[in-house]
Design a protein around this motif. Structure first.
Motif, PDB file in Angstrom:
ATOM      1  N   GLY A 138      13.597  -3.209   2.414  1.00  0.00           N
ATOM      2  CA  GLY A 138      13.947  -3.415   1.012  1.00  0.00           C
ATOM      3  C   GLY A 138      13.196  -2.446   0.116  1.00  0.00           C
ATOM      4  O   GLY A 138      12.763  -1.372   0.545  1.00  0.00           O
ATOM      5  N   ALA A 139      13.005  -2.845  -1.105  1.00  0.00           N
ATOM      6  CA  ALA A 139      12.377  -2.006  -2.121  1.00  0.00           C
ATOM      7  C   ALA A 139      10.915  -1.718  -1.796  1.00  0.00           C
ATOM      8  O   ALA A 139      10.267  -2.452  -1.045  1.00  0.00           O
ATOM      9  CB  ALA A 139      12.474  -2.695  -3.478  1.00  0.00           C
ATOM     10  N   ALA A 140      10.416  -0.655  -2.392  1.00  0.00           N
ATOM     11  CA  ALA A 140       8.998  -0.320  -2.268  1.00  0.00           C
ATOM     12  C   ALA A 140       8.169  -1.431  -2.898  1.00  0.00           C
ATOM     13  O   ALA A 140       8.610  -2.117  -3.826  1.00  0.00           O
ATOM     14  CB  ALA A 140       8.715   1.013  -2.954  1.00  0.00           C
ATOM     15  N   HIS A 141       6.955  -1.601  -2.381  1.00  0.00           N
ATOM     16  CA  HIS A 141       6.043  -2.634  -2.887  1.00  0.00           C
ATOM     17  C   HIS A 141       4.688  -1.971  -3.120  1.00  0.00           C
ATOM     18  O   HIS A 141       4.022  -1.574  -2.165  1.00  0.00           O
ATOM     19  CB  HIS A 141       5.930  -3.770  -1.871  1.00  0.00           C
ATOM     20  N   GLY A 142       4.310  -1.828  -4.355  1.00  0.00           N
ATOM     21  CA  GLY A 142       3.036  -1.183  -4.669  1.00  0.00           C
ATOM     22  C   GLY A 142       3.153   0.334  -4.627  1.00  0.00           C
ATOM     23  O   GLY A 142       4.249   0.888  -4.607  1.00  0.00           O
ATOM     24  N   VAL A 143       1.994   1.008  -4.598  1.00  0.00           N
ATOM     25  CA  VAL A 143       1.979   2.469  -4.688  1.00  0.00           C
ATOM     26  C   VAL A 143       1.501   3.154  -3.409  1.00  0.00           C
ATOM     27  O   VAL A 143       1.417   4.375  -3.357  1.00  0.00           O
ATOM     28  CB  VAL A 143       1.098   2.938  -5.873  1.00  0.00           C
ATOM     29  N   ARG A 144       1.201   2.388  -2.359  1.00  0.00           N
ATOM     30  CA  ARG A 144       0.627   2.976  -1.141  1.00  0.00           C
ATOM     31  C   ARG A 144       1.593   3.010   0.042  1.00  0.00           C
ATOM     32  O   ARG A 144       1.177   3.018   1.190  1.00  0.00           O
ATOM     33  CB  ARG A 144      -0.632   2.218  -0.760  1.00  0.00           C
ATOM     34  N   GLY A 145       2.891   2.988  -0.224  1.00  0.00           N
ATOM     35  CA  GLY A 145       3.863   3.148   0.850  1.00  0.00           C
ATOM     36  C   GLY A 145       4.361   1.865   1.482  1.00  0.00           C
ATOM     37  O   GLY A 145       5.095   1.915   2.467  1.00  0.00           O
ATOM     38  N   ALA A 146       3.999   0.717   0.950  1.00  0.00           N
ATOM     39  CA  ALA A 146       4.480  -0.551   1.508  1.00  0.00           C
ATOM     40  C   ALA A 146       5.915  -0.813   1.057  1.00  0.00           C
ATOM     41  O   ALA A 146       6.369  -0.300   0.031  1.00  0.00           O
ATOM     42  CB  ALA A 146       3.575  -1.699   1.079  1.00  0.00           C
TER      43      ALA A 146
ATOM     44  N   GLY B   3       2.908   6.793   8.894  1.00  0.00           N
ATOM     45  CA  GLY B   3       3.428   8.021   8.310  1.00  0.00           C
ATOM     46  C   GLY B   3       4.016   7.864   6.922  1.00  0.00           C
ATOM     47  O   GLY B   3       4.393   8.847   6.299  1.00  0.00           O
ATOM     48  N   VAL B   4       4.124   6.637   6.423  1.00  0.00           N
ATOM     49  CA  VAL B   4       4.645   6.400   5.068  1.00  0.00           C
ATOM     50  C   VAL B   4       3.459   5.955   4.217  1.00  0.00           C
ATOM     51  O   VAL B   4       2.929   4.860   4.406  1.00  0.00           O
ATOM     52  CB  VAL B   4       5.751   5.321   5.064  1.00  0.00           C
ATOM     53  N   THR B   5       3.037   6.826   3.290  1.00  0.00           N
ATOM     54  CA  THR B   5       1.804   6.548   2.548  1.00  0.00           C
ATOM     55  C   THR B   5       1.970   6.522   1.038  1.00  0.00           C
ATOM     56  O   THR B   5       1.030   6.188   0.333  1.00  0.00           O
ATOM     57  CB  THR B   5       0.727   7.593   2.906  1.00  0.00           C
ATOM     58  N   THR B   6       3.153   6.881   0.540  1.00  0.00           N
ATOM     59  CA  THR B   6       3.342   6.897  -0.913  1.00  0.00           C
ATOM     60  C   THR B   6       4.537   6.039  -1.304  1.00  0.00           C
ATOM     61  O   THR B   6       5.429   5.763  -0.490  1.00  0.00           O
ATOM     62  CB  THR B   6       3.589   8.326  -1.437  1.00  0.00           C
ATOM     63  N   ARG B   7       4.554   5.657  -2.553  1.00  0.00           N
ATOM     64  CA  ARG B   7       5.678   4.878  -3.072  1.00  0.00           C
ATOM     65  C   ARG B   7       6.985   5.671  -2.971  1.00  0.00           C
ATOM     66  O   ARG B   7       8.024   5.120  -2.621  1.00  0.00           O
ATOM     67  CB  ARG B   7       5.412   4.458  -4.522  1.00  0.00           C
ATOM     68  N   ASP B   8       6.939   6.969  -3.266  1.00  0.00           N
ATOM     69  CA  ASP B   8       8.153   7.795  -3.182  1.00  0.00           C
ATOM     70  C   ASP B   8       8.735   7.776  -1.772  1.00  0.00           C
ATOM     71  O   ASP B   8       9.948   7.655  -1.588  1.00  0.00           O
ATOM     72  CB  ASP B   8       7.862   9.237  -3.601  1.00  0.00           C
ATOM     73  N   GLU B   9       7.878   7.901  -0.764  1.00  0.00           N
ATOM     74  CA  GLU B   9       8.350   7.855   0.628  1.00  0.00           C
ATOM     75  C   GLU B   9       8.947   6.484   0.937  1.00  0.00           C
ATOM     76  O   GLU B   9       9.986   6.384   1.588  1.00  0.00           O
ATOM     77  CB  GLU B   9       7.196   8.151   1.591  1.00  0.00           C
ATOM     78  N   ALA B  10       8.295   5.432   0.461  1.00  0.00           N
ATOM     79  CA  ALA B  10       8.773   4.070   0.704  1.00  0.00           C
ATOM     80  C   ALA B  10      10.118   3.831   0.020  1.00  0.00           C
ATOM     81  O   ALA B  10      11.007   3.194   0.597  1.00  0.00           O
ATOM     82  CB  ALA B  10       7.740   3.057   0.223  1.00  0.00           C
ATOM     83  N   GLU B  11      10.290   4.342  -1.188  1.00  0.00           N
ATOM     84  CA  GLU B  11      11.549   4.143  -1.915  1.00  0.00           C
ATOM     85  C   GLU B  11      12.734   4.759  -1.181  1.00  0.00           C
ATOM     86  O   GLU B  11      13.845   4.237  -1.240  1.00  0.00           O
ATOM     87  CB  GLU B  11      11.442   4.722  -3.327  1.00  0.00           C
ATOM     88  N   ARG B  12      12.518   5.849  -0.470  1.00  0.00           N
ATOM     89  CA  ARG B  12      13.608   6.508   0.265  1.00  0.00           C
ATOM     90  C   ARG B  12      14.069   5.697   1.476  1.00  0.00           C
ATOM     91  O   ARG B  12      15.117   5.977   2.046  1.00  0.00           O
ATOM     92  CB  ARG B  12      13.179   7.909   0.688  1.00  0.00           C
ATOM     93  N   LEU B  13      13.297   4.691   1.870  1.00  0.00           N
ATOM     94  CA  LEU B  13      13.656   3.871   3.032  1.00  0.00           C
ATOM     95  C   LEU B  13      14.493   2.648   2.665  1.00  0.00           C
ATOM     96  O   LEU B  13      15.033   1.978   3.544  1.00  0.00           O
ATOM     97  CB  LEU B  13      12.381   3.409   3.755  1.00  0.00           C
ATOM     98  N   ASN B  14      14.600   2.357   1.381  1.00  0.00           N
ATOM     99  CA  ASN B  14      15.297   1.155   0.920  1.00  0.00           C
ATOM    100  C   ASN B  14      16.709   1.074   1.504  1.00  0.00           C
ATOM    101  O   ASN B  14      17.487   2.018   1.415  1.00  0.00           O
ATOM    102  CB  ASN B  14      15.358   1.146  -0.610  1.00  0.00           C
TER     103      ASN B  14
END
Length: 173
Positions: free
Chosen positions: A11-19, A65-76
């Motif tokens: 789902g959506a990114a959670h926080g700023v550290r890639g969660a 390997g996913v450490t930033t919010r931007d990277e996490a957002e691309r996985l949604n």
């Protein structure tokens, strides 16, 4: 490789550290950590859960390997899969959806109805979708009353058509 089974959806990114928020489709939500690398539907991408914690109705997870919010957002929206053989054995009268797809569907009298196309759940219980040789798919409750027999080894499910549908078929003949 055996059939892939969908075990989670990012789902959506959670926080700023890639969660990310992670919705799991397993009996034990944390089981996804035990399956090893999870695959995208096309099998081209792998995801390994680094950490996971419980939230209201989902997990909050990080992937290696996913450490930033931007990277996490691309996985949604990415669905995560594992090979069928990595999943635990089922108990009697329990099935993985992938084991049912493609089985022949027959009436209680042995008349062919078609093939199992999918199992859906729109929130009110499981629905079995049967594709007849011609015409529109049948959507029926996947309950013991409507599907009294599932024979995975024999390659079929037996369907007791509800009276409304059985009556409609009789009128069409």
């Amino acid at each position: 490789m055996s059939a892939l089974v969908c075990v989670a959806r990012i789902g959506a990114a959670h926080g700023v550290r890639g969660a990310v928020k992670l919705w799991t489709f397993t009996e034990d939500p944390f089981a996804i950590k035990r399956y090893g690398p999870l695959l995208s539907k096309d099998g081209k991408r792998q995801f390994e859960v680094a950490q996971a914690r419980e939230a209201k109705d989902h997990l909050v997870a990080t992937f290696k390997g996913v450490t930033t919010r931007d990277e996490a957002e691309r996985l949604n929206g990415i669905e995560l899969y594992v090979a069928r053989e990595k999943l635990p054995a089922t108990d009697e009268d329990e099935y993985y959806h992938t084991d049912l797809i493609g089985l022949a569907a027959v009436t209680t009298d042995g008349e062919p109805l078609g093939r199992v196309l999918a199992i859906h759940n729109f929130g009110a219980g499981d629905i079995i979708e049967i594709a007849p040789p011609k015409g529109a798919s049948l959507l029926l409750p996947f309950s013991n009353a409507v599907v009294p027999e599932v024979d995975v080894a024999g390659g079929r499910v037996v369907v007791a058509l509800p009276q409304e549908i059985a009556g409609d078929e009789a009128e069409e003949r």
